[in-house]
Design a protein around this motif. Sequence first.
Motif, PDB file in Angstrom:
ATOM      1  N   PRO A 195       4.093-116.255  13.955  1.00 24.68           N
ATOM      2  CA  PRO A 195       4.759-114.971  13.703  1.00 24.68           C
ATOM      3  C   PRO A 195       4.283-113.854  14.621  1.00 24.68           C
ATOM      4  O   PRO A 195       5.077-112.994  15.025  1.00 24.68           O
ATOM      5  N   SER A 196       3.010-113.862  14.976  1.00 28.61           N
ATOM      6  CA  SER A 196       2.473-112.798  15.828  1.00 28.61           C
ATOM      7  C   SER A 196       2.997-112.864  17.262  1.00 28.61           C
ATOM      8  O   SER A 196       2.854-111.897  18.019  1.00 28.61           O
ATOM      9  N   ASP A 197       3.595-113.995  17.651  1.00 30.24           N
ATOM     10  CA  ASP A 197       4.125-114.137  19.010  1.00 30.24           C
ATOM     11  C   ASP A 197       5.445-113.398  19.200  1.00 30.24           C
ATOM     12  O   ASP A 197       5.873-113.173  20.341  1.00 30.24           O
ATOM     13  N   PHE A 198       6.116-113.045  18.111  1.00 29.42           N
ATOM     14  CA  PHE A 198       7.439-112.423  18.181  1.00 29.42           C
ATOM     15  C   PHE A 198       7.284-110.906  18.334  1.00 29.42           C
ATOM     16  O   PHE A 198       6.766-110.237  17.436  1.00 29.42           O
ATOM     17  N   VAL A 199       7.723-110.374  19.476  1.00 25.85           N
ATOM     18  CA  VAL A 199       7.533-108.953  19.777  1.00 25.85           C
ATOM     19  C   VAL A 199       8.834-108.340  20.294  1.00 25.85           C
ATOM     20  O   VAL A 199       9.712-109.033  20.806  1.00 25.85           O
ATOM     21  N   LYS A 200       8.925-107.025  20.179  1.00 23.06           N
ATOM     22  CA  LYS A 200      10.053-106.307  20.762  1.00 23.06           C
ATOM     23  C   LYS A 200       9.938-106.309  22.286  1.00 23.06           C
ATOM     24  O   LYS A 200       8.837-106.393  22.842  1.00 23.06           O
ATOM     25  N   ALA A 201      11.085-106.208  22.956  1.00 18.22           N
ATOM     26  CA  ALA A 201      11.084-106.109  24.416  1.00 18.22           C
ATOM     27  C   ALA A 201      12.232-105.211  24.858  1.00 18.22           C
ATOM     28  O   ALA A 201      13.319-105.216  24.262  1.00 18.22           O
ATOM     29  N   THR A 202      11.985-104.427  25.876  1.00 14.50           N
ATOM     30  CA  THR A 202      13.027-103.591  26.474  1.00 14.50           C
ATOM     31  C   THR A 202      13.638-104.353  27.646  1.00 14.50           C
ATOM     32  O   THR A 202      12.935-104.751  28.584  1.00 14.50           O
ATOM     33  N   GLN A 203      14.944-104.541  27.572  1.00 10.73           N
ATOM     34  CA  GLN A 203      15.664-105.311  28.586  1.00 10.73           C
ATOM     35  C   GLN A 203      16.510-104.372  29.436  1.00 10.73           C
ATOM     36  O   GLN A 203      17.135-103.440  28.914  1.00 10.73           O
ATOM     37  N   ARG A 204      16.534-104.628  30.715  1.00 15.59           N
ATOM     38  CA  ARG A 204      17.363-103.842  31.621  1.00 15.59           C
ATOM     39  C   ARG A 204      18.293-104.756  32.414  1.00 15.59           C
ATOM     40  O   ARG A 204      17.887-105.821  32.870  1.00 15.59           O
ATOM     41  N   LEU A 205      19.532-104.285  32.584  1.00 15.80           N
ATOM     42  CA  LEU A 205      20.510-104.944  33.447  1.00 15.80           C
ATOM     43  C   LEU A 205      20.818-103.991  34.592  1.00 15.80           C
ATOM     44  O   LEU A 205      21.223-102.844  34.361  1.00 15.80           O
TER      45      LEU A 205
END
Length: 643
Positions: A612-622
């Motif tokens: 569970p601790s491996d799941f994190v938010k990420a900001t994605q850019r295109l």
Amino acid sequence: MLRLKFSTYLWIVIAAAVSAQTAPETPKFDVKEHYTKYEYRIPMRDGVHLFTSVYVPKDTSHSYPFLIDRTPYSVAPYGEDLYRTQLGPSADFDKAGYICVFQDVRGRFMSEGTFVEMRPHIDDKKSKQDVDDSSDLYDTIEWLLHNIPKNNGNAGIWGISYPGFFTSASIIDSHPALKAASPQAPMTDLFMGDDAYHGGAFMLAANFGFYVFFKPQQNPQLPPKAYAPFEWGTTDAYDFYLNTGPLSNLKKYLDGRSALWEDQVQHDTYDAYWKARNLAPHMKNIHCAVLTVGGWFDAEDLQGPFSTFHSIDQKNPGIFNAIVIGPWVHGGWGRYEGKHLGRVEFASDTGEYYRKNILFPFFEQYLKGNGDAKLPKAYVFETGTNVWRQYSAWPPKNVESKTLYFQPGGRLSFVAPSNEGTAFDEYVSDPAKPVPFVSYAALNVPQEYMVSDQRFADSRTDVLVYQTPVLEEDVTIAGPISPRLFVSSTGTDSDFDVKLIDVYPAEYPDNKQDTGAEEKEKPRKDVLAPEFAMGGYQQLVRGEPFRAKFRHSFEKPEPLTPGKVEEINFTMQDVNHTFRRGHRIMVQLQSSWFPLTDRNPQTFVNIPDAKPSDFVKATQRLYHTNQQVSGIKVGVVPRAESQ
């Protein structure tokens, strides 16, 4: 493989009185009146016996070809006095007269031996112990020719889904008596776009929904009288999988018989396990006519028919080899009318048209010598315009390669972007709140999802949306779709899911399923449910995930460098769709599609063992500049050829 909701699975697996591909209505033709049933245990070269049911026409004034269906889903009903209600792919076959043969494959139900998931083909068989599905069909045909009277010396084979795979696998190094084959929705390479993985992302809901019932067996054994339903504890698979947590937590639901499930989950790169099961390199020495069949909206095996068709074409010059693709869900061509899918209309009974005008004439020609079916290389249904097209090649030879470019301000255009405007668009992807793949509660994978309305997604802050202006003329796209994305992420791994969408005009008429004219005329006595408007409907045309760690290799995944711009190229499955004048073309980009695919933790870890601790938010850019040109390459049919 059939990975649908449990009721559909039961329809195929139990098969207590019907074929795995029988139409739901009770046919008027009485099989028992016209056929005699026999049961045999046919010996294979290694001494294993395969249980086989044979239905022989009672009319002995003619000789008949064999029509074979090999299946892991049971040849029930068992017992020579118990009959199926339909034998062939349609009632026309039963009336015309075929010796219909149904066989439990190795290790399933009443056949001996050990079942192996998509048993690898052996090109060089050095002894009688080197067996595969090709040798099993060869031995079966040889036995049938010498033991079933009144046969005309010809054999054909067909099957849908897993039986479609057994059709493809069985015709390699084909027996001289095999004259026709129709692999329908065949798996070809489970990791490369068929049931198991798409773009390196695991097809979670479909696979788990299948393997809670499709488990290893101790054979021989009869099917159970009833299958206990799986207790979801909810009406929504989204909640079930999200609350279950990482993939590793699902094993507990499989009653200690998880070997087949574990094979799918743990082999999460394109390793030796998958390569051995890729059937395409082995499709050689095929001497029969082949008609491969698939559906544009097959949620399980859309890629398989194309891979099979192209492989046979490349390796077997000189034989008749054709493909048929209609507006159907998985196996829908065998049992449905095909007039619509959900609220998307196709304007005619496409299923019956195929069964009467394509499939039946094909087998009649090659097994009985009855006429010329006059089938083209590619017989495909064009959605949007709702017409059948015939081509001499697939994709059509004269399609023009064009790119739909992402532009600033959410614009989509066939013109490349300039330097003007912002260089990128961004969103935050949160694995704790993944983007759903349908807007309603559902268990497993609803067949409607492949044309489902996407309006629920375009307002989410974690979905990028790009669309063209209103089209001034029809645009027909045929063949595969190839995104080219310049992206960055604050994570070390991410998914990038691309959805191609047809946006209906605002004045589009409501679907007849929703109009309820008679109810509206009655005096209203209470508050009604909201009406569903087709105006502005965002029809999913094609969608596909891609897991960024596989951007260079499906064999050796590599982490993303946070903030570094990376180029990602991949290929989505084929389409044949016309975006009509007055519609818009839309593309949505997101980083989760749940629970259609498993959640990417957005950290570079072994996902089957993620915590569970491996799941994190990420900001994605295109990115979309003239130096970092993101877009989707498509094949556009010239207007004169699409009319």
